[in-house]
Design a protein around this motif. Structure first.
Motif, short mmCIF file in Angstrom:
data_model
loop_
_atom_site.label_atom_id
_atom_site.label_comp_id
_atom_site.label_asym_id
_atom_site.label_seq_id
_atom_site.Cartn_x
_atom_site.Cartn_y
_atom_site.Cartn_z
N ALA A 22 12.86 55.02 -7.20
CA ALA A 22 13.02 53.67 -6.95
C ALA A 22 13.79 53.48 -5.67
N TRP A 23 14.08 54.41 -4.91
CA TRP A 23 14.71 54.24 -3.60
C TRP A 23 13.56 54.62 -2.49
N GLY A 24 12.48 54.89 -2.83
CA GLY A 24 11.73 55.42 -1.66
C GLY A 24 10.93 54.33 -0.87
N LYS A 25 11.51 53.22 -0.59
CA LYS A 25 11.36 52.29 0.19
C LYS A 25 11.69 52.75 1.73
N PRO A 26 11.20 52.16 2.77
CA PRO A 26 11.52 52.86 4.08
C PRO A 26 13.16 52.59 4.42
N ALA A 27 13.62 51.60 3.89
CA ALA A 27 15.09 51.27 4.23
C ALA A 27 16.00 52.48 3.46
N ALA A 28 15.45 52.90 2.48
CA ALA A 28 16.35 54.06 1.90
C ALA A 28 15.75 55.22 1.76
N VAL A 29 15.14 55.94 2.78
CA VAL A 29 14.38 57.25 2.79
C VAL A 29 15.37 58.26 3.06
N THR A 30 16.46 58.26 3.85
CA THR A 30 17.36 59.16 4.04
C THR A 30 18.78 58.68 3.53
N LEU A 31 18.80 58.96 2.18
CA LEU A 31 20.28 58.59 1.52
C LEU A 31 21.40 59.55 1.42
N PRO A 32 22.43 59.73 1.78
CA PRO A 32 23.42 60.71 1.65
C PRO A 32 23.88 60.76 0.03
N ALA A 101 30.90 50.83 5.11
CA ALA A 101 31.74 50.80 6.35
C ALA A 101 32.04 52.14 7.12
N SER A 102 31.75 53.37 6.58
CA SER A 102 31.85 54.59 7.30
C SER A 102 30.45 54.53 8.25
N ARG A 107 23.08 48.63 6.66
CA ARG A 107 23.09 47.30 5.92
C ARG A 107 22.03 47.16 5.09
N GLU A 108 20.75 47.49 5.57
CA GLU A 108 19.59 47.33 4.80
C GLU A 108 19.69 48.01 3.71
N GLN A 109 20.12 49.67 3.69
CA GLN A 109 20.13 50.38 2.47
C GLN A 109 21.27 49.88 1.53
N TYR A 110 22.11 49.38 2.18
CA TYR A 110 23.29 48.70 1.43
C TYR A 110 22.74 47.83 0.45
N THR A 111 22.04 46.82 1.17
CA THR A 111 21.76 45.74 0.20
C THR A 111 20.44 46.09 -0.89
N ALA A 115 21.36 45.87 -4.96
CA ALA A 115 20.52 44.89 -5.91
C ALA A 115 20.22 45.70 -6.95
N GLU A 116 20.01 46.92 -7.08
CA GLU A 116 19.45 47.44 -8.03
C GLU A 116 20.70 48.08 -9.12
N LEU A 117 22.04 48.23 -8.52
CA LEU A 117 22.84 48.97 -9.08
C LEU A 117 22.97 48.40 -10.66
N ARG A 118 23.14 47.20 -11.18
CA ARG A 118 23.34 46.68 -12.39
C ARG A 118 22.28 47.30 -13.23
N GLU A 119 21.02 47.04 -12.89
CA GLU A 119 19.85 47.39 -13.60
C GLU A 119 19.99 48.93 -13.77
N LEU A 120 20.37 49.91 -12.80
CA LEU A 120 20.34 51.17 -13.01
C LEU A 120 21.48 51.69 -13.89
N VAL A 121 22.72 51.08 -13.72
CA VAL A 121 23.76 51.40 -14.66
C VAL A 121 23.45 50.83 -16.02
N THR A 122 23.02 49.83 -16.21
CA THR A 122 22.63 49.39 -17.66
C THR A 122 21.58 50.56 -18.20
N GLN A 123 20.48 50.98 -17.27
CA GLN A 123 19.74 51.97 -18.09
C GLN A 123 20.69 53.20 -18.48
N SER A 124 21.80 53.53 -17.63
CA SER A 124 22.26 54.68 -17.84
C SER A 124 23.20 54.68 -18.88
#
Length: 130
Positions: A22-32, A101-102, A107-111, A115-124
C-alpha cells in the motif's frame, strides 16, 4: 499486562502496512520503522478500556488471547469500536507528526501515510490474532 502492548496488537496491521504494498508509491519507498512506546499513559489506557467496555487490562488481554478482534470485543461488550479507531488514529497521527517534525519522513510521505491511516486502522480492528 501492559495496555500499550494490547494497542500494538490492535495496530500491528497498520505498522506492517507502512512497509507493505500500500505504501509502494515513490513518495513512500523508504519508510523508517514506526517506533512504539512501551508505556501507555493512564488516559490512553482508560480510553481504550472505556471504548471497549472492558473492566480491566486482564479482561482485555484474555479476550485478545482467545482470538477475538477489537471489533468483536466491542460488539460483545457494548463497546464503541469507533472510539477505538479514533484513539488509534490519534496515536498514529501523533507518531507521524513526530516523524515529520524530526525529519525522518518527508511532507509527501506524511501526506500519503496520513491519508490512509483511518482505513488501515479500521481494517486492523477487525483482525483477530489467535
Amino acid at each position: 499486562m501492559n495496555i500499550k502492548r494490547v494497542m500494538i496488537v490492535g495496530t500491528m496491521i497498520v505498522a506492517m502496512s507502512f512497509g507493505g504494498t500500500a505504501w509502494g508509491k515513490p513518495a513512500a519507498v523508504t519508510l523508517p520503522v514506526a517506533k512504539w512506546s512501551t508505556s501507555a499513559s493512564v488516559a490512553d489506557k482508560d480510553e481504550l478500556l472505556d471504548a471497549l467496555n472492558q473492566s480491566s487490562d486482564e479482561e482485555l488481554y484474555e479476550a485478545l488471547y482467545d482470538g477475538k478482534s477489537l471489533k468483536d470485543i466491542a460488539a460483545e461488550n457494548g463497546g464503541n469500536i469507533h472510539k477505538v479507531i479514533n484513539l488509534q488514529v490519534a496515536q498514529l497521527t501523533q507518531q507521524l507528526d513526530s516523524r515529520l517534525a524530526s525529519g525522518s519522513i518527508s511532507r509527501e510521505q506524511y501526506t500519503v501515510q496520513k491519508a490512509e491511516l483511518r482505513e488501515l486502522v479500521t481494517q486492523s480492528v477487525t483482525t483477530a490474532f489467535g
